[in-house]
Scaffold this motif. Structure first.
Motif, PDB file in Angstrom:
ATOM      1  N   GLU A 250       0.826  -1.203   0.000  1.00  0.00           N
ATOM      2  CA  GLU A 250       0.000   0.000   0.000  1.00  0.00           C
ATOM      3  C   GLU A 250       0.860   1.252   0.000  1.00  0.00           C
ATOM      4  O   GLU A 250       0.356   2.350  -0.202  1.00  0.00           O
ATOM      5  CB  GLU A 250      -0.923  -0.006   1.223  1.00  0.00           C
ATOM      6  N   LYS A 251       2.143   1.101   0.261  1.00  0.00           N
ATOM      7  CA  LYS A 251       3.085   2.212   0.189  1.00  0.00           C
ATOM      8  C   LYS A 251       4.000   2.013  -1.008  1.00  0.00           C
ATOM      9  O   LYS A 251       4.178   0.900  -1.489  1.00  0.00           O
ATOM     10  CB  LYS A 251       3.917   2.285   1.469  1.00  0.00           C
ATOM     11  N   HIS A 252       4.549   3.119  -1.525  1.00  0.00           N
ATOM     12  CA  HIS A 252       5.444   2.998  -2.661  1.00  0.00           C
ATOM     13  C   HIS A 252       6.759   2.373  -2.192  1.00  0.00           C
ATOM     14  O   HIS A 252       7.293   2.711  -1.135  1.00  0.00           O
ATOM     15  CB  HIS A 252       5.690   4.352  -3.314  1.00  0.00           C
ATOM     16  N   THR A 253       7.261   1.433  -2.987  1.00  0.00           N
ATOM     17  CA  THR A 253       8.459   0.692  -2.644  1.00  0.00           C
ATOM     18  C   THR A 253       9.433   0.718  -3.815  1.00  0.00           C
ATOM     19  O   THR A 253       9.048   0.922  -4.972  1.00  0.00           O
ATOM     20  CB  THR A 253       8.129  -0.767  -2.295  1.00  0.00           C
ATOM     21  N   SER A 254      10.680   0.495  -3.505  1.00  0.00           N
ATOM     22  CA  SER A 254      11.712   0.452  -4.537  1.00  0.00           C
ATOM     23  C   SER A 254      11.603  -0.844  -5.330  1.00  0.00           C
ATOM     24  O   SER A 254      11.095  -1.855  -4.829  1.00  0.00           O
ATOM     25  CB  SER A 254      13.093   0.572  -3.897  1.00  0.00           C
ATOM     26  N   GLY A 255      12.102  -0.807  -6.569  1.00  0.00           N
ATOM     27  CA  GLY A 255      12.046  -2.000  -7.395  1.00  0.00           C
ATOM     28  C   GLY A 255      12.599  -1.763  -8.781  1.00  0.00           C
ATOM     29  O   GLY A 255      12.908  -0.626  -9.175  1.00  0.00           O
ATOM     30  N   ILE A 256      12.744  -2.847  -9.526  1.00  0.00           N
ATOM     31  CA  ILE A 256      13.303  -2.812 -10.871  1.00  0.00           C
ATOM     32  C   ILE A 256      12.229  -2.419 -11.871  1.00  0.00           C
ATOM     33  O   ILE A 256      11.080  -2.849 -11.782  1.00  0.00           O
ATOM     34  CB  ILE A 256      13.911  -4.176 -11.233  1.00  0.00           C
ATOM     35  N   LEU A 257      12.605  -1.587 -12.825  1.00  0.00           N
ATOM     36  CA  LEU A 257      11.715  -1.185 -13.914  1.00  0.00           C
ATOM     37  C   LEU A 257      12.084  -1.989 -15.155  1.00  0.00           C
ATOM     38  O   LEU A 257      13.226  -1.927 -15.629  1.00  0.00           O
ATOM     39  CB  LEU A 257      11.839   0.316 -14.181  1.00  0.00           C
ATOM     40  N   ILE A 258      11.131  -2.745 -15.667  1.00  0.00           N
ATOM     41  CA  ILE A 258      11.382  -3.633 -16.797  1.00  0.00           C
ATOM     42  C   ILE A 258      11.532  -2.807 -18.074  1.00  0.00           C
ATOM     43  O   ILE A 258      10.692  -1.951 -18.374  1.00  0.00           O
ATOM     44  CB  ILE A 258      10.247  -4.647 -16.967  1.00  0.00           C
ATOM     45  N   PRO A 259      12.582  -3.020 -18.867  1.00  0.00           N
ATOM     46  CA  PRO A 259      12.747  -2.241 -20.100  1.00  0.00           C
ATOM     47  C   PRO A 259      11.893  -2.791 -21.233  1.00  0.00           C
ATOM     48  O   PRO A 259      11.410  -3.926 -21.183  1.00  0.00           O
ATOM     49  CB  PRO A 259      14.239  -2.411 -20.407  1.00  0.00           C
ATOM     50  N   THR A 260      11.706  -1.960 -22.233  1.00  0.00           N
ATOM     51  CA  THR A 260      11.096  -2.402 -23.485  1.00  0.00           C
ATOM     52  C   THR A 260      12.215  -2.675 -24.485  1.00  0.00           C
ATOM     53  O   THR A 260      13.307  -2.112 -24.388  1.00  0.00           O
ATOM     54  CB  THR A 260      10.153  -1.328 -24.038  1.00  0.00           C
ATOM     55  N   PHE A 261      11.935  -3.543 -25.441  1.00  0.00           N
ATOM     56  CA  PHE A 261      12.963  -3.925 -26.402  1.00  0.00           C
ATOM     57  C   PHE A 261      12.430  -3.727 -27.814  1.00  0.00           C
ATOM     58  O   PHE A 261      11.226  -3.620 -28.043  1.00  0.00           O
ATOM     59  CB  PHE A 261      13.404  -5.373 -26.184  1.00  0.00           C
ATOM     60  N   GLY A 262      13.330  -3.663 -28.755  1.00  0.00           N
ATOM     61  CA  GLY A 262      12.950  -3.488 -30.151  1.00  0.00           C
ATOM     62  C   GLY A 262      14.171  -3.312 -31.018  1.00  0.00           C
ATOM     63  O   GLY A 262      15.307  -3.609 -30.620  1.00  0.00           O
ATOM     64  N   GLU A 263      13.937  -2.800 -32.202  1.00  0.00           N
ATOM     65  CA  GLU A 263      15.021  -2.601 -33.163  1.00  0.00           C
ATOM     66  C   GLU A 263      14.880  -1.222 -33.778  1.00  0.00           C
ATOM     67  O   GLU A 263      13.788  -0.806 -34.156  1.00  0.00           O
ATOM     68  CB  GLU A 263      14.984  -3.678 -34.244  1.00  0.00           C
ATOM     69  N   GLN A 264      15.999  -0.509 -33.873  1.00  0.00           N
ATOM     70  CA  GLN A 264      16.035   0.819 -34.465  1.00  0.00           C
ATOM     71  C   GLN A 264      16.733   0.743 -35.816  1.00  0.00           C
ATOM     72  O   GLN A 264      17.589  -0.125 -36.033  1.00  0.00           O
ATOM     73  CB  GLN A 264      16.749   1.793 -33.526  1.00  0.00           C
ATOM     74  N   ASN A 265      16.372   1.675 -36.697  1.00  0.00           N
ATOM     75  CA  ASN A 265      16.771   1.566 -38.095  1.00  0.00           C
ATOM     76  C   ASN A 265      18.263   1.280 -38.297  1.00  0.00           C
ATOM     77  O   ASN A 265      18.640   0.282 -38.900  1.00  0.00           O
ATOM     78  CB  ASN A 265      16.401   2.856 -38.834  1.00  0.00           C
TER      79      ASN A 265
END
Length: 914
Positions: A250-265
């Motif tokens: 119920e309180k904000h906690t620290s943690g890992i943020l999952i990245p997005t992946f893809g391909e750039q030109n």
């Protein structure tokens, strides 16, 4: 394109590392197994007074007296109630509660149709009641603290606090857990078997859920599961995990943020927006995010939000990107760094009534939004052509008179070119002493020319800096800084003459301090004055002026009502005229001017030098180029004339019950202004400027227009001459410029009720209203089902098979500008802009925004938007069909923030090489 294999392996290892830390199995500690509650041999008294009363009615051995006082078994007082009956069975030692039964014990509360309390086993059994018409109703609701469970039935032990819960629905954070069997271990641990976790609002038939074979729930903290798989409309998907973890804090906690992946030109594969979130405390947080591309490009973002109730709130973000194009050794290899800093701060008005601090900062590389590769910066951000910032602090000292001061720093930067000019003030100081009336009476109102005399004192100090990206916040940036102070003391008064004319008069004293002046010479080759030397040191000049004005207000009423008994649509028109005449005197301050030396004057005759002197080409002021400019060199004595108009009408109201006519505005404003300079030797009249505005179609359409009319004629070279245009064979005025802007907002909302052909009012939101006869469903069975529902008296709401009222809105803006200052007679700009949204159904919506340059015959920035609400999911598609930012983006994912990473996203990025 060749891709570095080491960098690909680094990106994959980073992904594995994050996934490893993102999931975990929380195993419960080993404890004694729970015996079936029906075999629990521990006895409990639910009400001490009631038990004493029951024991007194039984046969007792009067010769035996226990001298040891028994220990009380209950920690709290038990309260119970029921609507139909409350029955106690002495033989079975059970208490029965029926219909709207309720029991309270400490922080535990149970409501149900039927509750049975077994004294011998210390158990409470709660279930619903079965009705032959409504079925199974009054299901139990178990509440303990902030945790609420809604099962079909529940078996609870008041001694061990353990329970068996059947077919329960438990809300955990943003989601709900639906379980066939739940075992409550204690106040903070639940074990479930065959459960479903979903954020859907329809819990009877969720559009999706995550099937949990086994799970442990710690309310308000976490959910740890065994094997879990995703089901969509009860259809299993191949997505299964051996275990999973759902944070429920119920309180904000620290943690890992999952990245997005893809391909750039041309930069290979990438990971974007991955990092770590730091929950520093209750007032501030920090997110550290990064981007990585397999060709070596990378980015870094720091984002922080802070807030303190009744004090302040704000957010800060720093973004840095190191962009590499192609590969080292290739001719098109390039490396570029861009950055952007944003800061927003606002102070609550309750924090300090007498002072205020605010900030709005947007500073960085001029090409940041055009070259950034991060997904969050793409889209319409590339249209940003100006970065501006402002930081200010102000303080007020109450008293008589009131004293105010403020400190501010500003920044303005164009992003159209890489070498754009950056203008800054570091800082600007402003101070003022409130208005004072030295001759006013201490009692009563101020009357007359003398008592209304008032004065103020204002001071403004600036340190202006002009630089480019190359020297931004470097030593060279501060070398060209220019600072100065300006002091002004305005004195004014006002009074009335002939009862209807308001007269005001004012004089203004101005003193400017500067710490840098400039010496100039006349360059004969360049034919202009050039600066040759900068003189550092204190210098000042003083100026003053005088002005007065007189004005009045004239009301005109055109009454169309006559005594003929006719109810005319237009009742009356009112015309308000506000004429005003002003007079201004600005003396010439020649003492601050001097004659420049002429360089490269060989071969120049005395007559040529005399011409330069007579045209004031050699005169200059050492204050030219300072912060507050140079004093006035020419004497000015001018008169200003202005005429303001507005038109209103009273019309017959369409509402027959209205007792007063309706007021509408025909013209909000229609203004004319000009000036005459008595001191000028030619071209004494200024052009007549006209502007106006109005609103049409019940204020849905706004129109603004303006024009400039010049009374003087042009010669054969299209230069203005000192001759009236009417005397040169033309009209009274020459139209030199004109503009028209119109904006129209259309919507079918709030249109009121529809009507059928018989005139009956139809409310589209009322399913029992009259339906149009020409509405064809295309399916006779649907009509039959609807009639059946009406016969049964059920209100099913609007049919989902059709929508006879489609919400939509359209915004249109039109602008045209005409230029004719030198007989070019051309449309300088002509454009049409439009945007709109349509809700095809309750869940489908489409939108578009675009524009058309009519003059250059081309479309402006265009974007199409498609969105579908899939109950718990959200799907959208955006498309930019052309321009250098041509791209599209498709997204489908769960709307809930706790499962926001459960998504699919595909995009076509714009070609950065364009």
């Amino acid at each position: 394109m060749h891709t570095n294999n080491f960098k690909i392996l680094f990106a994959l290892s980073f992904t594995v590392f994050i996934n490893t830390l993102s999931f975990g199995q929380d195993l419960p500690k080993k404890s004694k197994t729970i015996e079936p509650v029906v075999k629990d041999s521990v006895t409990i008294n639910l009400d001490k007074e009631k038990i004493d009363k029951e024991l007194s009615e039984q046969a007792k051995d009067s010769t035996v007296t226990d001298s040891v006082k028994p220990k009380e078994l209950l920690e709290h007082i038990v309260k119970y109630s029921a609507t139909d009956y409350t029955k106690f069975n002495h033989k079975k030692n059970k208490l029965y509660l029926y219909n709207n039964a309720k029991i309270d014990y400490g922080d535990m509360n149970i409501t149900a149709g039927s509750i049975t309390i077994d004294y011998s086993t210390n158990t409470v059994y709660a279930r619903g009641i079965t009705d032959t018409i409504e079925g199974y109703t009054q299901k139990p609701v178990f509440t303990q603290g902030s945790n609420v469970v809604e099962p079909d039935s529940i078996l609870f032990n008041t001694d061990s606090k353990k329970a068996l819960i059947y077919n329960s629905i438990t809300q955990q954070g943003e989601g709900n857990v639906i379980a066939s069997l739940t075992k409550k271990e204690n106040d903070s641990v639940y074990f479930i078997k065959e459960g479903r976790y979903t954020t859907s609002q329809n819990l009877d038939d969720p559009d999706y859920y995550i099937r949990l074979l086994r799970a442990k729930i710690v309310p308000g903290k976490k959910i740890v599961t065994g094997p879990a798989g995703i089901y969509i409309y009860n259809v299993p998907t191949p997505i299964w995990l051996p275990f999973s973890f759902f944070p429920q804090s119920e309180k904000h906690t620290s943690g890992i943020l999952i990245p997005t992946f893809g391909e750039q030109n041309d930069r290979g594969y990438f990971l974007q927006n991955g990092g770590y979130y730091f929950a520093i405390n209750d007032y501030v947080d920090l997110a550290v995010l990064g981007d990585y591309y397999t060709n070596g490009s990378y980015g870094l973002r720091l984002e922080s939000t802070y807030s303190k109730r009744y004090r302040y709130r704000g957010n800060m973000a720093f973004r840095y990107e190191n962009l590499i194009t192609s590969e080292r050794g290739f001719p098109d290899y390039a490396r570029n760094t861009i950055y952007n800093l944003r800061w927003s701060h606002s102070q609550d008005s309750k924090a300090s009534p007498s002072s205020r601090f605010s900030a709005s900062v947007n500073v960085g590389s001029s090409t940041y939004f055009r070259n950034s590769l991060n997904q969050i910066n793409q889209g319409s951000n590339f249209l940003t052509n100006t970065l501006s910032s402002s930081i200010s602090y102000s303080k007020t000292f109450q008293g008589e008179p009131q004293v105010n001061f403020s400190l501010s720093a500003t920044h303005s930067q164009s992003t159209n070119t890489e070498e754009a000019t950056i203008n800054m003030t570091l800082p600007t100081f402003q101070g003022s002493i409130g208005r004072m009336y030295p001759f006013a009476s201490k009692t009563g109102s101020k009357k007359g020319i003398v008592q209304n005399i008032n004065l103020q004192y204002n001071v403004r100090g600036e340190n202006r800096i002009q630089t480019t990206d190359e020297f931004f916040f470097k030593k060279e940036m501060f070398d060209e800084a220019r600072a100065g102070f300006q002091h002004t003391i305005p004195v004014s008064t006002n009074f009335k003459v002939f009862k209807h004319f308001s007269v005001s008069a004012s004089t203004n004293f101005n003193e400017v301090w500067t710490f840098k002046t400039f010496k100039k010479v006349y360059d004969n080759e360049a034919r202009r004055l050039v600066t040759t030397d900068t003189i550092k040191g204190f210098d000042a000049y003083r100026t003053y002026n005088f002005s007065t004005s007189v004005g009045t207000t004239i009301y005109g009423l055109f009454n169309f009502e006559k005594d003929d008994g006719k109810n005319r649509k237009i009742k009356a028109i009112r015309h308000v005229i506000r004429p005003s005449i002003s007079y201004n005197i600005n003396p010439a301050f020649d003492k601050y001017y001097e004659t420049a030396e002429v360089i490269n004057a060989e071969g120049q005759t005395a007559a040529e030098l005399e011409i330069l002197q007579s045209t004031n080409a050699l005169n200059y002021s050492r204050f030219d180029g300072t912060v507050f400019g140079q004093p006035n060199q020419r004497f000015s004595s001018s008169m200003g004339i202005s005429l303001a108009n507005n038109f209103e009408a009273k019309i017959r109201d369409k509402d027959s019950t209205a007792t007063e006519p309706k007021k509408i505005k025909l013209l909000n404003s229609l203004n004319f202004s000009s000036a005459y300079n008595f001191a000028a030797d030619s071209l004494q009249w200024s052009p007549v400027r006209m502007n106006g505005s109005t609103q049409l179609f019940e204020n849905k359409m706004s129109i603004n227009f303006g024009a400039t009319l010049d009374p003087y004629a042009l010669d054969n070279n299209n230069n203005k001459i000192n001759k009236f245009n009417i005397n040169n064979g033309g009209s009274l005025f020459r139209l030199t410029s004109a503009n028209l802007t119109a904006s129209w907002s259309l919507s079918n909302k709030n249109k009121g009720k529809d009507k059928n052909k018989d005139g009956a009012n139809v409310n589209p939101d009322d399913p029992n209203g009259v339906l149009p006869e020409n509405l064809d469903f295309g399916n006779q069975q649907i009509n039959q089902n609807q009639n059946k529902d009406k016969d049964e008296g059920e209100d099913k709401g609007p049919s989902k098979f059709y929508n006879h009222k489609i919400p939509w809105n359209v915004r249109i803006a039109y602008a045209v500008n005409y230029a004719n200052t030198r007989r070019q007679s051309e449309i300088s700009s002509h454009s049409l802009m439009f945007s709109g949204d349509i809700d095809l159904t309750e869940n489908w919506s489409i939108g578009a925004s675009s524009g058309y340059d009519i003059k250059n015959q081309g479309f402006t920035y265009t974007q199409f938007r498609f969105q579908r609400n899939l109950e718990s999911w959200n799907m959208n598609f955006s498309w930019i069909p052309f321009s250098q930012n041509k791209s599209w983006n498709f997204f489908i994912g769960i709307s809930s923030s706790i499962l926001k990473d459960l998504k699919y996203e595909k995009r076509r990025q714009p070609d950065q090489q364009l």
